[in-house]
Design an enzyme around this catalytic site. Structure first.
Site, PDB file in Angstrom:
ATOM      1  N   ASN A  15       0.804  -1.173   0.091  1.00  0.00           N
ATOM      2  CA  ASN A  15       0.387   0.087  -0.301  1.00  0.00           C
ATOM      3  C   ASN A  15       0.839   1.420  -0.369  1.00  0.00           C
ATOM      4  O   ASN A  15       1.851   1.388   0.465  1.00  0.00           O
ATOM      5  CB  ASN A  15      -1.647  -0.261   1.432  1.00  0.00           C
ATOM      6  CG  ASN A  15      -1.679  -0.932   0.789  1.00  0.00           C
ATOM      7  OD1 ASN A  15      -2.386  -1.417   0.278  1.00  0.00           O
ATOM      8  ND2 ASN A  15      -2.025  -1.647   2.201  1.00  0.00           N
ATOM      9  N   CYS A  16       0.280   2.065  -0.443  1.00  0.00           N
ATOM     10  CA  CYS A  16       0.957   4.031  -0.883  1.00  0.00           C
ATOM     11  C   CYS A  16       1.874   4.019   1.090  1.00  0.00           C
ATOM     12  O   CYS A  16       0.904   3.638   1.987  1.00  0.00           O
ATOM     13  CB  CYS A  16      -0.366   4.835  -0.843  1.00  0.00           C
ATOM     14  SG  CYS A  16       0.390   6.302  -0.630  1.00  0.00           S
ATOM     15  N   PRO A  17       2.653   4.453   0.677  1.00  0.00           N
ATOM     16  CA  PRO A  17       3.987   4.747  -0.159  1.00  0.00           C
ATOM     17  C   PRO A  17       4.645   3.541  -0.736  1.00  0.00           C
ATOM     18  O   PRO A  17       5.168   4.363  -1.720  1.00  0.00           O
ATOM     19  CB  PRO A  17       4.415   6.064   0.621  1.00  0.00           C
ATOM     20  CG  PRO A  17       4.637   6.008   1.804  1.00  0.00           C
ATOM     21  CD  PRO A  17       3.433   4.838   1.925  1.00  0.00           C
ATOM     22  N   ASP A  42      -2.553  -1.936  -5.491  1.00  0.00           N
ATOM     23  CA  ASP A  42      -2.980  -0.431  -4.389  1.00  0.00           C
ATOM     24  C   ASP A  42      -3.472   0.503  -5.198  1.00  0.00           C
ATOM     25  O   ASP A  42      -2.814   1.387  -6.074  1.00  0.00           O
ATOM     26  CB  ASP A  42      -1.596  -0.042  -3.442  1.00  0.00           C
ATOM     27  CG  ASP A  42      -2.804   1.680  -3.137  1.00  0.00           C
ATOM     28  OD1 ASP A  42      -3.811   2.027  -3.007  1.00  0.00           O
ATOM     29  OD2 ASP A  42      -1.281   1.668  -2.155  1.00  0.00           O
TER      30      ASP A  42
END
Length: 79
Positions: A15-17, A42
């Site tokens: 997931n981000c980042p 994501d």
């Protein structure tokens, strides 16, 4: 059209980042003009990866969504 990447980054499940951080490192290792395929799950990569390319001057050659995966082909800018 078949895009044959010089390298592949599989950021599935991250997931981000993290996908963009990994992308930054992977692009650094690629030769100028090289083609990188990124595989991500994501949904935020739909926003983040195009912005990454614009900001750093790389070409987003193609992007697709396929069965919950987001696929990107990025050509590294010439030095």
């Amino acid at each position: 059209m078949s895009l044959q990447p010089d390298a592949i980054l599989d950021a599935s499940g991250l997931n981000c980042p993290e996908p963009v951080m990994m992308l930054h490192n992977k692009v650094r290792d690629l030769q100028a003009g090289g083609l990188l395929q990124v595989i991500a799950t994501d949904p935020s990569t739909r926003r983040d990866i195009p912005k990454f390319c614009v900001f750093l001057g790389h070409e987003l050659v193609e992007q697709r969504e396929d069965a919950g995966q987001f696929l990107y082909w990025i050509r590294k800018k010439a030095d």
